[in-house]
Design a protein around this motif. Sequence first.
Motif, PDB file in Angstrom:
ATOM      1  N   ARG A   1      12.751   5.752   6.299  1.00  0.00           N
ATOM      2  CA  ARG A   1      14.063   4.969   6.234  1.00  0.00           C
ATOM      3  C   ARG A   1      13.965   3.224   6.507  1.00  0.00           C
ATOM      4  N   ARG A   2      12.649   2.812   6.685  1.00  0.00           N
ATOM      5  CA  ARG A   2      12.460   1.378   6.963  1.00  0.00           C
ATOM      6  C   ARG A   2      11.795   0.909   5.594  1.00  0.00           C
ATOM      7  N   VAL A   3      11.037   1.681   5.040  1.00  0.00           N
ATOM      8  CA  VAL A   3      10.090   1.115   3.687  1.00  0.00           C
ATOM      9  C   VAL A   3      10.993   0.856   2.549  1.00  0.00           C
ATOM     10  N   HIS A   4      10.538   0.287   1.627  1.00  0.00           N
ATOM     11  CA  HIS A   4      11.170   0.096   0.184  1.00  0.00           C
ATOM     12  C   HIS A   4      11.466   1.388  -0.383  1.00  0.00           C
ATOM     13  N   SER A   5      12.642   1.259  -1.176  1.00  0.00           N
ATOM     14  CA  SER A   5      12.998   2.543  -1.834  1.00  0.00           C
ATOM     15  C   SER A   5      11.680   3.055  -2.650  1.00  0.00           C
ATOM     16  N   LYS A   6      11.038   2.157  -3.323  1.00  0.00           N
ATOM     17  CA  LYS A   6      10.050   2.781  -4.327  1.00  0.00           C
ATOM     18  C   LYS A   6       8.716   3.146  -3.512  1.00  0.00           C
ATOM     19  N   VAL A   7       8.445   2.743  -2.455  1.00  0.00           N
ATOM     20  CA  VAL A   7       7.640   3.426  -1.658  1.00  0.00           C
ATOM     21  C   VAL A   7       7.928   4.794  -0.755  1.00  0.00           C
ATOM     22  N   ARG A   8       9.312   4.604  -0.667  1.00  0.00           N
ATOM     23  CA  ARG A   8       9.916   6.171  -0.235  1.00  0.00           C
ATOM     24  C   ARG A   8       9.964   7.205  -1.139  1.00  0.00           C
ATOM     25  N   ILE A   9      10.063   6.813  -2.454  1.00  0.00           N
ATOM     26  CA  ILE A   9      10.100   7.988  -3.599  1.00  0.00           C
ATOM     27  C   ILE A   9       8.757   8.306  -3.673  1.00  0.00           C
ATOM     28  N   PHE A  10       7.645   7.469  -3.714  1.00  0.00           N
ATOM     29  CA  PHE A  10       6.156   7.600  -3.670  1.00  0.00           C
ATOM     30  C   PHE A  10       5.831   8.615  -2.452  1.00  0.00           C
TER      31      PHE A  10
END
Length: 324
Positions: free
Chosen positions: A124-133
């Motif tokens: 919930r705190r990382v960038h959306s692209k990192v979250r998708i990865f």
Amino acid sequence: MYAVDSPPTPARSPQTPPAQHAKPVRRRSQREARVAWLLSLPTLVILIAMLAYPLYRMIVLSFQNMRLKELFSGATPPWAGFDQYTKALTDGVFWGVVGRTAAFTVVSVSLSVLAGLGIALLMRRVHSKVRIFMMVAMMFVWALPQLVAAQSFRWLTDSDFGVLNYVLTKLGLDYATHSWFVNPWEGWTVITVLVVWAGIPFLAISLSAGLTQVPKELLEAATVDGATPWQALRNITLPILKPLLTIVTTLSVIWNFGLFTQNWALRDGHPEPVYQTLATFSYTQAFGRSNYSYGSAIAVITVLLMLGVMIFYIRQMFKIGEVD
């Protein structure tokens, strides 16, 4: 003197008795309960059709004494009554397996839930692209068959060609030709890491979805009031996540209590007594030693031990449905 007419008293709207309010609410709740059961009926019918007869045969077999003679001849096994259950419940080896299975379940579920919650909070705190990865990577782990994952860990911890021993040796530790399953503590550590690693994706993704239901306004207000991140987590996030945490924890208990594939594959299909769980112990007694009735009795006892957990899980599911 003229009499002054008093102003007309405004008419009061008649108040409906509380009983009349309660009846529609009660009827609506009963109607919703019937709809919930009707929606669950197809799944229940399929489960009964697939599990009822095998479960019935297992229960009947646990009250008999089937050996290879009856298996090959097709003769009806002699009736043994509660002898198989008496044998299991008075066997110290059986209770050792029960304690080992319960201890493993508690440790592995606790580690899995804590790790899954930590990763969910991080997502919930990382960038959306990192979250998708992260989600894609965890979905690959979740989709990996248990047998393949177990064989991978078996290769990693191999005493002669294992990557883990190679890396530790390069770091200056004396782990050349080290066997990780000679010491039960090390062996169960490998099994637990494998189970936790495989269970984290489901927990992390489920809890990450649940975190989207936590209002950001509450967290921002708590921060303005001087609450620390731990206080916000304990007093705001966890109470909102409690129903979902209960569900995923209960599911993890059910899955981990029935551990079979991981320790069976890591021990090459011949787990030593110290690596036996209830599932492997039942299988070994039935098909390894041809004690089919004794293995069936152990399986029935395992089902009874898990029945309370399953009932709790079903009740929680219906409670969440009523809240929604």
